[in-house]
Design an enzyme around this catalytic site. Structure first.
Site, mmCIF file in Angstrom:
data_model
loop_
_atom_site.group_PDB
_atom_site.id
_atom_site.type_symbol
_atom_site.label_atom_id
_atom_site.label_comp_id
_atom_site.label_asym_id
_atom_site.label_seq_id
_atom_site.Cartn_x
_atom_site.Cartn_y
_atom_site.Cartn_z
ATOM 1 N N ILE A 59 0.877 -1.162 0.000
ATOM 2 C CA ILE A 59 0.000 0.000 0.000
ATOM 3 C C ILE A 59 0.914 1.211 0.000
ATOM 4 O O ILE A 59 1.820 1.321 0.829
ATOM 5 C CB ILE A 59 -0.966 0.003 1.206
ATOM 6 C CG1 ILE A 59 -1.823 1.280 1.220
ATOM 7 C CG2 ILE A 59 -0.248 -0.197 2.519
ATOM 8 C CD1 ILE A 59 -2.915 1.285 2.284
ATOM 9 N N SER A 60 0.748 2.091 -0.966
ATOM 10 C CA SER A 60 1.646 3.239 -1.128
ATOM 11 C C SER A 60 1.563 4.172 0.072
ATOM 12 O O SER A 60 0.599 4.153 0.844
ATOM 13 C CB SER A 60 1.292 4.015 -2.400
ATOM 14 O OG SER A 60 1.506 3.228 -3.546
ATOM 15 N N HIS A 65 -0.741 8.787 -2.329
ATOM 16 C CA HIS A 65 -2.179 8.723 -2.610
ATOM 17 C C HIS A 65 -2.755 10.131 -2.755
ATOM 18 O O HIS A 65 -3.560 10.391 -3.647
ATOM 19 C CB HIS A 65 -2.894 7.974 -1.483
ATOM 20 C CG HIS A 65 -2.663 6.511 -1.500
ATOM 21 N ND1 HIS A 65 -2.588 5.735 -0.367
ATOM 22 C CD2 HIS A 65 -2.470 5.653 -2.537
ATOM 23 C CE1 HIS A 65 -2.384 4.477 -0.695
ATOM 24 N NE2 HIS A 65 -2.298 4.402 -2.005
ATOM 25 N N SER A 89 -4.873 -3.106 -1.628
ATOM 26 C CA SER A 89 -5.668 -3.133 -0.396
ATOM 27 C C SER A 89 -7.063 -2.572 -0.581
ATOM 28 O O SER A 89 -7.952 -2.819 0.233
ATOM 29 C CB SER A 89 -4.959 -2.327 0.699
ATOM 30 O OG SER A 89 -5.036 -0.936 0.416
ATOM 31 N N GLY A 145 -3.649 -5.737 -15.232
ATOM 32 C CA GLY A 145 -3.768 -4.282 -15.227
ATOM 33 C C GLY A 145 -3.229 -3.621 -16.477
ATOM 34 O O GLY A 145 -3.673 -2.526 -16.837
ATOM 35 N N THR A 218 3.367 -5.947 -13.690
ATOM 36 C CA THR A 218 3.856 -7.121 -14.373
ATOM 37 C C THR A 218 2.907 -8.288 -14.143
ATOM 38 O O THR A 218 1.802 -8.124 -13.639
ATOM 39 C CB THR A 218 5.275 -7.465 -13.872
ATOM 40 O OG1 THR A 218 5.791 -8.575 -14.624
ATOM 41 C CG2 THR A 218 5.289 -7.827 -12.392
#
Length: 223
Positions: A59-60, A65, A89, A145, A218
């Site tokens: 989670i960044s 964010h 998350s 993605g 990836t």
């Protein structure tokens, strides 16, 4: 100024980020105050740093964010449709949904099924999150993605939460005209955020922004 903010609550964290200028928009501040990061981060949720959520994903940090939301803010209007690649998350997916309500839709995409399940579980921890899931305002999808989610598009805004090897034409095709994408791109040994704008005529503009360090966009890890 990153990593200087921590506190005992979500309010402490967000207020610190705002005081230090890492959040500048009142709308973004309100959205981040309304989503408890403690529901999404397993340890030290109220610290401004990235944290592992398992499956070689993170989670960044909260300031990233906030940066993503502020960069996309002009396209995060009520009723907008947003694609969140690498939703992990589910935290930022929820914040984005707060910014496009009422009537907005956010699609969270991750290529790891346990993370798709985790995001749903995390959102269901709050009444507001459960309502968004039940109404379809937030949907989580298992997919690659790099290919986006064309069946749900096009999108007013796209956020990519993992570093791409290059600019992603398939994602750009899923932007509305006008639309904007926030994407980390790795070239050589460096990663930078790029702001990708599509104008009313469909022409693309690429603006290089800050240096960052994200996990790669990836294939799903093999176990």
């Amino acid at each position: 100024m990153a990593y200087e903010c921590s506190g005992g609550s979500n309010t402490d964290l967000v207020e610190c980020l705002a005081t230090k200028g890492l959040i500048t928009s009142g709308r973004v501040k309100e959205a981040m105050l309304s989503v408890d990061r403690g529901h999404y981060s397993p340890t030290g949720p109220y610290e401004d740093r990235p944290q592992s959520i398992g499956h070689k994903a993170t989670i960044s940090a909260p300031h990233m964010h906030a940066s993503a939301c502020e960069s996309l803010l002009g396209y995060l209007t009520p009723g907008a449709k947003v694609l969140d690649i690498g939703s992990g998350s589910g935290y930022l997916t929820h914040v984005l949904a707060e910014l496009v309500k009422p009537d907005g839709v956010v699609i969270g995409v991750d290529h790891i099924q346990p993370l798709v399940d985790l995001a749903r579980e995390n959102m269901a921890k709050s009444p507001e999150g459960r309502e968004m899931l039940e109404s379809g305002a937030v949907k989580f999808v298992k997919a690659d993605g790099r290919k986006g989610c064309p069946d749900e598009g096009p999108y007013d805004a796209i956020h990519v939460g993992a570093a791409a090897a290059d600019h992603q034409e398939k994602l750009e095709q899923q932007l509305k005209a006008p639309g904007r994408m926030f994407i980390p791109v790795e070239k050589g040994y460096m990663q930078h955020i790029w702001i990708v704008d599509k104008d009313e005529e469909g022409k693309m503009k690429y603006t290089k922004d800050i240096g960052v360090q994200y996990v790669p966009l990836t294939d799903a890890p093999q176990y």
